[in-house]
Design a protein around this motif. Structure first.
Motif, mmCIF file in Angstrom:
data_model
loop_
_atom_site.group_PDB
_atom_site.id
_atom_site.type_symbol
_atom_site.label_atom_id
_atom_site.label_comp_id
_atom_site.label_asym_id
_atom_site.label_seq_id
_atom_site.Cartn_x
_atom_site.Cartn_y
_atom_site.Cartn_z
ATOM 1 N N LEU A 15 46.066 64.103 60.070
ATOM 2 C CA LEU A 15 46.389 65.229 61.063
ATOM 3 C C LEU A 15 45.868 64.768 62.278
ATOM 4 C CD1 LEU A 15 46.810 66.918 58.527
ATOM 5 C CD2 LEU A 15 45.778 68.880 59.565
ATOM 6 N N VAL B 37 50.918 64.347 60.749
ATOM 7 C CA VAL B 37 51.298 65.581 61.433
ATOM 8 C C VAL B 37 50.579 65.622 62.542
ATOM 9 C CG1 VAL B 37 51.156 67.872 61.090
ATOM 10 C CG2 VAL B 37 51.194 66.759 59.124
ATOM 11 N N ALA C 245 54.016 78.457 54.947
ATOM 12 C CA ALA C 245 53.116 78.336 53.654
ATOM 13 C C ALA C 245 51.807 79.080 53.942
ATOM 14 C CB ALA C 245 53.149 76.878 53.462
ATOM 15 N N ARG C 246 51.283 79.203 55.255
ATOM 16 C CA ARG C 246 50.261 79.786 55.515
ATOM 17 C C ARG C 246 50.215 81.438 55.889
ATOM 18 N NH1 ARG C 246 45.078 77.813 55.948
ATOM 19 N NH2 ARG C 246 44.675 77.703 57.859
ATOM 20 N N ASN D 141 57.930 75.875 58.360
ATOM 21 C CA ASN D 141 57.778 76.001 56.937
ATOM 22 C C ASN D 141 56.316 75.865 56.918
ATOM 23 O OD1 ASN D 141 60.478 76.394 56.050
ATOM 24 N ND2 ASN D 141 60.651 73.922 56.298
ATOM 25 N N GLU D 142 55.462 75.178 57.722
ATOM 26 C CA GLU D 142 53.827 74.990 57.416
ATOM 27 C C GLU D 142 53.226 76.525 57.779
ATOM 28 O OE1 GLU D 142 52.023 71.752 58.585
ATOM 29 O OE2 GLU D 142 53.035 70.275 57.392
ATOM 30 N N GLN E 66 45.393 73.033 61.850
ATOM 31 C CA GLN E 66 45.715 72.946 60.419
ATOM 32 C C GLN E 66 47.267 72.761 59.857
ATOM 33 O OE1 GLN E 66 43.484 73.694 58.014
ATOM 34 N NE2 GLN E 66 41.670 73.998 59.548
ATOM 35 N N ILE E 67 48.090 73.177 60.871
ATOM 36 C CA ILE E 67 49.256 72.875 60.616
ATOM 37 C C ILE E 67 50.209 72.155 61.611
ATOM 38 C CG2 ILE E 67 49.627 75.187 59.445
ATOM 39 C CD1 ILE E 67 50.842 76.362 61.766
#
Lengths: 123, 603
Positions: free
Chosen positions: B8, B43, B135-136, B131-132, B124-125
């Protein structure tokens, strides 16, 4: 997207890709990737672990690589640490062995003793 | 194939300016070269918060935290860490106490002391991937609200949570929604105020860049609650990354059917558009913001009527700040009770602060309300660099005031900061040490408001200018005691008579510095000296005999006013000196000090 259920489905789908960022417990698979490990084919083994985890849809497994594990003659090796912290070292791995290990040890919690390094040394 | 490692890379403004995009490119090239691209995820995230240590990279699953990464380090990271599994210790952060390297992100005190709600997904995303966010639990709150709750129940839940506006006013959000709902009209609007103008505050920017969907989701919830079909995000054009990511997020949400007509097969339809502001500070005031969206000059109008009754194009409008919106989905996901359990009785939840100035860990922190200033400055912020003495914190930007060392143990919440003569504001915190002249600080903020005053009402337009003239006079050493009284008189008058929040709060930095640091003002006008050595007409620099002759001061002097041989006491030519203070900062033994003018010049 039409319904809340579809959203939930999408969430679970997307979560698969991100579990490693949030999952802190569960199994940990460490593949020995020193020069010795790489030379004896640790990379396909590592990839096989990843493929098998994906195949069985395992969320609580961390697959990572470590340096030389010391027993270079028995590479490729992998250490599997279960939820309780108990560690098992498998040695001289092949891809079919990885399939069995993931299926029996990680999914069903039954270590395959005949593949363990401790067993091998006795012979 | 499932990714084995995820890297990340911080894509916040701070790290982007120190080449995080180039770093990502270098990772791509290097991973392709090594042939492990398919097993490593890359990412570009939002801001991690620890901007001081940027560019920041976190490698999962082990949460290895690398700071100050440069493009040339990428190769080592790929070959050693990603390929062979050997983390690179030279890029890890030092633990100042244990003198060891900190391996994991969660071990950093900067993060372990924080409670992240508004910034929950920043760092974090991937902000460009809906989509991320999903997902959270993204958009689950909206789904729950639309399918299970009535608009009244939504407002009741927000009121029960006790959420207050995070933009500065601290007005209860639920009440605001209630007012907008009870106004009768077919057309209503939701506006997100992303016109963040305080010098030193960048939390809204970080949220928009790191987690744009949380704002979109909350705006849709608000639209459902007050009965609106259209939302606008008013963001300044000088935040290009935020604008780009918002556009992208809105497109994605539309294509997923999370914005648009009949969301989740209900009768509720909602759309969001972006309106760009030209970067005027006054447009952060809600009525001026509405005028600007309508296409007029951004000038405030008198309230009432409040925007909730007559706002954008004469229709009921609800305006909330970015950070306020970012809190809303959490209230519905975890319940109002959970939100209330964090923070203090009167101010539940958390607040994001932008730490800046003389502090080790410059960056964004989010702490529960009720945390003391000391914890923020010394534990999370890491204290003052260079063994300097803490002097004051300026909170609330140009609308706020100073808090001194004796009030450091005050728990932070809206009421406490107001009682200290400062305010929460949007959350900028500038930390000042003994080298900051408070008169100069007051002058800086007033200079800002004079520039940014829209000129509509006389007290703000003329009054602040007069105050600035007096401050300039004091800084030049021509002030009198009457000037200080005049500043206070003018300040009180401007506060009482200005039209909008900008003018009503503009004198605060001056009034609070006079209140807490009157002795410094007195030193300027009676002794004609600047104790901190900032005001150049009132000070001169002296090299004392404990000079070790290291030549550092001579190297830092921009006008070559310092001469001397190595290992001998240096000499400062007062005629050439421009009093910038660079030598004082450079001196390793504190041999250079600023002295009052009348103490005579030793050559």
């Amino acid at each position: 997207m039409k319904t809340l259920d579809e959203l939930k489905k999408l969430r679970d789908e997307s979560l698969k890709k991100m579990t490693m960022r949030y999952q802190k417990d569960g199994f940990r698979v460490q593949v020995g990737m020193g020069t010795c490990g790489i030379a004896s084919g640790a990379r396909p083994i590592l990839n096989a672990f990843l493929e098998q985890c994906e195949f069985h849809d395992l969320k609580n497994v961390t697959v990572t690589q470590v340096g030389c594990m010391g027993e270079c003659a028995h590479e490729p090796m992998a250490e599997i640490i279960d939820e309780s912290g108990q560690s098992y070292i498998y040695c001289a791995l092949t891809i079919p062995m990885v399939r069995q290990i993931v299926e029996r040890h990680i999914v069903n919690h039954q270590p395959i003793t005949k593949y363990l390094l401790s067993e091998r040394k006795d012979k | 194939m499932l990714e084995r490692i995820q890297v990340l890379i911080c894509g916040g403004t701070g790290c982007m300016s120190s080449h995080s995009k180039e770093i990502k490119k270098a990772f791509e090239d290097e991973l392709t070269l090594l042939g492990i691209k398919s097993e490593v995820g890359l990412v570009l995230t939002g801001c991690f918060g620890l901007c001081e240590k940027g560019p920041v990279i976190v490698v999962y699953p082990d949460e290895t935290f690398y700071s100050h990464v440069s493009v040339t380090d990428v190769r080592a990271i790929c070959e050693e860490h990603l390929l062979k599994g050997r983390p690179i210790s030279r890029l890890m952060v030092n633990d100042p106490i244990a003198k060891t390297k900190i391996k994991q992100m969660s071990q950093l005190k900067f993060y372990s002391k924080q409670k992240r709600i508004a910034l929950r997904n920043c760092g974090q995303i991937n902000p460009l991937d809906i989509n991320e966010y999903i997902a959270r639990d993204g958009y689950m709150a909206l789904g729950k609200v639309l399918t299970e709750l009535s608009p009244e129940a939504v407002i009741d839940e927000v009121i029960a949570s006790g959420l207050k506006g995070r933009g500065g006013g601290g007005f209860p959000t639920g009440m605001k929604w209630q007012f907008a709902r009870s106004s009768q009209s077919d057309t209503k609007f939701v506006i997100c105020n992303a016109d963040e103008g305080d010098p030193g505050a960048f939390m809204d920017r970080a949220i928009l860049e790191g987690d744009p969907h949380s704002v979109l989701e909350a705006m849709a919830i608000c639209g459902y609650a007050i009965g609106s079909k259209q939302g606008y995000i008013y963001v300044r054009a000088e935040y290009p990354v935020a604008v780009e990511r918002l556009h992208h997020a809105i497109e994605q949400a539309r294509s997923y059917g999370l914005l648009g007509d009949h969301i989740f097969q209900t009768d509720f339809s909602f759309n969001i558009d972006i309106r760009l502001g030209a970067g005027a500070f006054v447009c952060g005031e809600e009525t001026a913001l509405i005028k600007s969206i309508e296409g007029y000059r951004g000038m405030p109008v008198s309230k009432p009527p409040f925007p909730a009754v007559k706002g954008l194009w004469g229709q009921p409008t609800n305006v909330n700040n970015v950070e306020t919106f970012a809190n809303v989905p959490v209230i519905f996901l975890r319940g109002a009770g959970y939100f209330r359990s964090i923070g203090t009785e009167k101010s539940p939840g958390t607040k994001v602060f932008a730490l800046g100035g003389k502090i080790n860990n410059t960056g964004l922190v989010e702490v529960p309300m009720g945390t003391t200033l000391r914890e923020v400055v010394y534990e999370i912020g890491g204290g003052i660099p260079g063994k300097r003495q803490f002097k004051a914190i300026q909170t609330g930007g140009p609308s706020g005031g100073c808090i001194t060392a004796k009030d450091l143990d005050t728990p932070i919440d809206f009421d406490n900061l107001t009682a200290l003569g400062s305010m929460m504001g949007s959350g900028g915190m500038i930390i000042m040490d003994e080298d900051n002249c408070m008169v100069d600080v007051a002058r800086f903020y007033l200079d800002f408001t004079v520039d940014e005053s829209c000129g509509k009402c006389t007290p703000c337009r003329e009054g602040t200018k007069q105050m600035l003239d007096i401050l300039n006079k004091i800084c030049e050493g021509e002030g009198t005691l009457e000037d200080i009284d005049e500043l206070e008189r003018l300040g009180e008058m401007i506060k009482k008579t200005s039209l909008c929040g900008l003018g009503q709060t503009a004198p605060n930095p001056v009034l609070s510095t006079i209140k807490h640091f009157r002795d410094e003002y007195l030193a300027h006008v009676t002794d004609r000296t600047c104790p901190a050595g900032v005001c150049s007409n009132l000070t001169h620099f002296v090299i004392h005999d404990n000079c070790i002759g290291c030549t550092k001061c001579a190297k830092h002097c921009p006008v070559n006013a310092i001469s001397g041989w190595p290992k001998q006491v240096h000499i400062l030519d007062q005629d050439l000196c421009i009093k910038c203070g660079a030598c004082k900062k450079a001196c390793p033994v504190g041999a250079i000090t600023s002295e009052p003018l009348h103490k005579g010049v030793s050559l």
